[in-house]
Write a protein that holds these residues in place. Structure first.
Motif, PDB file in Angstrom:
ATOM      1  N   PRO A  52       0.795  -1.242   0.000  1.00 32.71           N
ATOM      2  CA  PRO A  52       0.000   0.000   0.000  1.00 32.71           C
ATOM      3  C   PRO A  52       0.825   1.289   0.000  1.00 32.71           C
ATOM      4  O   PRO A  52       0.581   2.161  -0.830  1.00 32.71           O
ATOM      5  CB  PRO A  52      -0.828  -0.125   1.272  1.00 32.71           C
ATOM      6  N   PRO A  89       4.254   1.986  -0.619  1.00 33.82           N
ATOM      7  CA  PRO A  89       5.034   2.224  -1.846  1.00 33.82           C
ATOM      8  C   PRO A  89       4.148   2.477  -3.065  1.00 33.82           C
ATOM      9  O   PRO A  89       4.452   3.342  -3.886  1.00 33.82           O
ATOM     10  CB  PRO A  89       5.834   0.934  -2.020  1.00 33.82           C
ATOM     11  N   ALA A  90       3.044   1.737  -3.170  1.00 32.86           N
ATOM     12  CA  ALA A  90       2.144   1.937  -4.311  1.00 32.86           C
ATOM     13  C   ALA A  90       1.562   3.345  -4.280  1.00 32.86           C
ATOM     14  O   ALA A  90       1.453   4.012  -5.310  1.00 32.86           O
ATOM     15  CB  ALA A  90       1.021   0.897  -4.275  1.00 32.86           C
ATOM     16  N   ARG A 147       4.388   5.741  -5.353  1.00 27.88           N
ATOM     17  CA  ARG A 147       4.848   5.585  -6.737  1.00 27.88           C
ATOM     18  C   ARG A 147       3.731   5.869  -7.736  1.00 27.88           C
ATOM     19  O   ARG A 147       3.976   6.369  -8.824  1.00 27.88           O
ATOM     20  CB  ARG A 147       5.365   4.152  -6.913  1.00 27.88           C
TER      21      ARG A 147
END
Lengths: 363, 412
Positions: free
Chosen positions: B320, B322-323, B326
């Motif tokens: 969750p 990092p997503a 990014r």
């Protein structure tokens, strides 16, 4: 039919409620074999998308179990499920190039850079878009975006691929091309697909099996041919394809075959799809292309007189509209060849059909 | 002429239709243009002009200034010029306008004010003919400074109607009487205040981002009923007077205010903190006031981001956080840039809040501009300070455009 031992993906008594009052999905159980192409078909609000969201992990399961290969994934977060998904709006990341989009699932898996490059190249080749790697999603056409979304859902070799109305935003011609493309990749690579759509033509032409949803319940799960030829209940008969419905009353039960007395005084015989008792209200269905207008060389088990109303020219066939004596409207599809009859309004004609093309359900 | 090509009449009709459309468009925009012209372009133009144009001295002593043209500016001016100046000075003394001349010259050569004022008083009683003949000697007699070059240089400098002197002052520079530019003695008040303003604005921008981003995200993803209520709370400050909002911070932050009473009540501190009339007070009150300018563009951009992007990232194995960083965060950049730019630019030039709660160390450049407008009555300097602020903001905007690009801005 899939038996228990070959079940790969398995839903066991899955239920879902949003408001703690009504169930959106009511006791859903289904086994899917490895490599199978299964479609969840139903009108909007039927619960099919909720099932997909629970499978992907974006919605919690109220009760029941979902397992892949014997391992429960019911409580696993989405990023640990290893399920590829194609979204209706493609969900390609607009700020990343096509290559970066394809590389994303591999990058988060810490794959080596060189390996990622090779794999991305391979999948760009698979969808015949080698030249588009450096472009951004905004620079592609709808069909191209759809192909990239497909490749991105497959590139990390997931255990399962979900497709949520992936062709909904495309025009008719492109949709047919993409249907072919999806089927081609499925046959070539043999992954398991759960496909959600409300477009029955799409479902019938692509799927190994179709689960027809309505009101949170699977009304019937069967192969496309079985679904079309032998709908298990009136909803499926009506939802899949086109159908004529005639109301009547059961006058005689002979095992699988029932005799139905129509209000106009005629009696027809039909196949009972569920148990029917004597004198019960019943409804029979017969498809427009299985009806023939006399005179005809086709064999017939049933005959009812009807009055011609009008006809619509469609092209490859002609649609005739009749009325029975009690006012029931009947549509007949006739191939557009030299035998297509000529009627004028009010003409009497005889309609005939076979028992095997005629199903009876409780009304 | 074939049927597929356009006839002359067709072309004429098409052109007329286009002209009509353009005229309609223009009429629709015209009120805004007129308003902008009178309320924005004209005042800024006049401010820019005023910052470099100061005809005061030239208007006061036109005849002396004419003779100044022939002076070399290095040696003492010749007698005729001094005589003429003596005559002018007498006229000013009688008109009671010599103070204005003294003030203007004093800005260039501090100490000149008393020289000019005392000399003017002495000239008042002298006969005009006597001044014409003997003005220079009378000046020398009145004050020894008239025998030195600097005061004459200062008069000539102040007599030039076009000057960058106010800009030099605004940058803590000065021009020596001989014309060189050098740093002014003493503390660098203006430059350090510009830097302080930029620093406070940056701080406020970062704070509104830290507070606003999560809130905007929550509102954008909340169910419609809840998000409507929350948006009303965000907009609520717009419905109350700025003055009320700022003074309520006085009630909160003062020595015996709500915050200190509460802190002392729960035993966190035994003596009250002095929070009001500090930079802290300026920052916290302005952050509160400017928060909606950050939240609204962010919210409107986030509202347009389909939840399927994050879902897609997670289905592909993205965890969750990092997503989010990014995938989601870059997609919100147009809103973040717009919000940050709005907050930063509005806060650099903010006036009322620092004036009320900022005290001595929480002042910003606008407060000094207001001071020169209202108290020291130095409008040209106020105009120069204001223009410099405008240039600084334009420069920042230009830099931003080069680095990030403004084409992606989304104000909602």
């Amino acid at each position: 039919m899939t038996n228990t031992s070959s079940a790969y993906l398995r839903f066991q008594n899955v239920k879902k409620t949003y408001d703690h009052e009504s169930l959106v999905v009511k006791d859903f159980s289904l086994d899917v074999a490895k490599g199978e192409f299964l479609t969840l078909l139903g009108p909007s609000g039927s619960g099919k998308s909720t099932v997909l969201m629970m499978l992907a992990g974006f919605e919690s399961v109220t009760s029941g179990e979902i397992s892949i290969d014997g391992v429960s994934i019911t409580r696993l977060p989405p990023y640990k499920r290893n399920i590829g998904m194609v979204f209706q709006n493609y969900a390609l990341f607009p700020h990343m190039t096509i290559e970066e989009n394809l590389a994303y699932p591999l990058t988060v898996r810490n794959m080596a850079k060189a390996k990622i490059r090779d794999r991305v190249g391979e999948y760009l080749g698979l969808i015949e878009m080698q030249k588009f790697g450096k472009r951004f999603p905004g620079q592609l056409s709808g069909g191209q975006r759809q192909r990239v979304a497909l490749a991105r859902a497959l590139i990390f070799e997931p255990s399962l691929v979900l497709m949520d109305e992936p062709l909904g935003a495309l025009d008719k011609k492109l949709r047919e091309q993409m249907q072919y493309e999806i089927t081609r990749l499925h046959q070539m690579m043999g992954y398991t697909v759960i496909y959600v759509t409300h477009d029955q033509t799409e479902a019938l032409s692509m799927s190994d099996r179709i689960a027809v949803f309505d009101d949170g319940i699977v009304q019937q799960c069967a192969s496309p041919a079985e679904l079309y030829e032998r709908p298990r209940n009136a909803f499926v008969a009506d939802f899949i394809g086109e159908n004529n419905f005639i109301r009547g009353r059961v006058s005689k039960v002979e095992g699988e075959v029932v005799h139905i007395a129509l209000p106009g005084g005629d009696t027809v015989t039909a196949r009972a799809e569920s148990e029917l008792r004597h004198d019960q209200e019943a409804i029979i269905s017969v498809r427009p292309e299985k009806l023939f207008v006399e005179p005809t060389s086709h064999a017939s088990d049933n005959r009812v007189p009807a009055r011609f109303v009008t006809r619509h020219y469609v092209g490859d066939f002609i649609r005739y509209y009749f009325q029975l004596s009690d006012g029931t409207e009947i549509t007949v599809k006739v191939l557009n060849d030299l035998t297509a009859p000529n009627f004028s309004e009010g003409d009497e004609a005889g309609l005939v059909w076979l028992i095997k093309d005629c199903s009876a359900y409780p009304a | 002429m074939t049927a597929t090509s356009l006839s002359k009449e067709d072309l004429g009709a098409a052109r007329r239709a286009l002209r009509r459309r353009k005229l309609t468009a223009f009429l629709l925009v015209a009120p805004l243009l007129v308003f902008l012209l009178f309320a924005f372009v004209a005042p800024i133009g006049s401010m820019l002009f005023r910052s470099v144009h100061n005809p005061n001295v030239a208007d006061l002593i036109p005849d002396t200034m004419e003779l100044m043209d022939d002076w070399d500016g290095v040696s003492l001016p010749d007698e005729s010029l001094m005589n003429q100046f003596a005559v002018d000075l007498k006229r000013l003394a009688n008109d009671r306008t010599s103070g204005r001349l003294a003030g203007e010259v004093n800005r260039i050569l501090p100490g000149s004010s008393s020289v000019i004022q005392s000399t003017a008083r002495r000239m008042r009683t002298v006969d005009d003919d006597e001044l014409q003949q003997n003005g220079a000697a009378l000046l020398f007699d009145a004050h020894a400074n008239w025998q030195q070059v600097p005061i004459w240089q200062a008069i000539r400098q102040s007599g030039n109607p076009y000057t960058i002197a106010h800009y030099l002052t605004a940058l803590d520079l000065e021009r020596t009487p001989s014309g060189e530019i050098q740093a002014r003695d003493g503390p660098r008040i203006y430059v350090s205040l510009y830097i302080q303003s930029l620093r406070i604005a940056l701080f406020i921008t970062v704070l509104t981002f830290l507070l606003g981003y999560p809130l905007a995200y929550f509102i954008a993803n909340a169910p419609i009923r809840l998000s409507n209520i929350l948006l009303i709370f965000v907009l609520l400050p717009f419905w109350t007077s700025l003055l009320v909002r700022t003074t309520s911070w006085i009630a909160l932050l003062q020595t015996n205010g709500v915050v200190n009473t509460a802190l002392m009540g729960i035993g966190l501190t035994s003596s009250p903190f002095s929070m009001l009339y500090t930079e802290f007070a300026t920052i916290i009150a302005m952050t509160h006031i400017l928060l909606p300018f950050m939240i609204l563009p962010l919210y409107s951009v986030m509202k347009g981001i389909d939840p399927s992007y994050l879902r897609a990232a997670m289905s592909m194995g993205g965890k969750p956080i990092p997503a989010f960083l990014r995938i989601y965060f870059p997609m919100t950049l147009p809103g973040l840039s717009a919000g940050a730019l709005l907050v930063f630019i509005v806060s650099v030039g903010y006036y009322i809040t620092p004036a009320l709660v900022g005290g001595a160390d929480g002042q910003m450049i606008s407060n000094l501009i207001a001071f020169h407008m209202q108290q020291s009555n130095n409008w040209p300097l106020a105009a120069a300070l204001g223009s410099l602020l405008l240039f600084v903001i334009l420069l920042l905007y230009w830099t931003y455009d080069r680095l990030v690009g403004t084409k992606n801005l989304s104000f909602g």
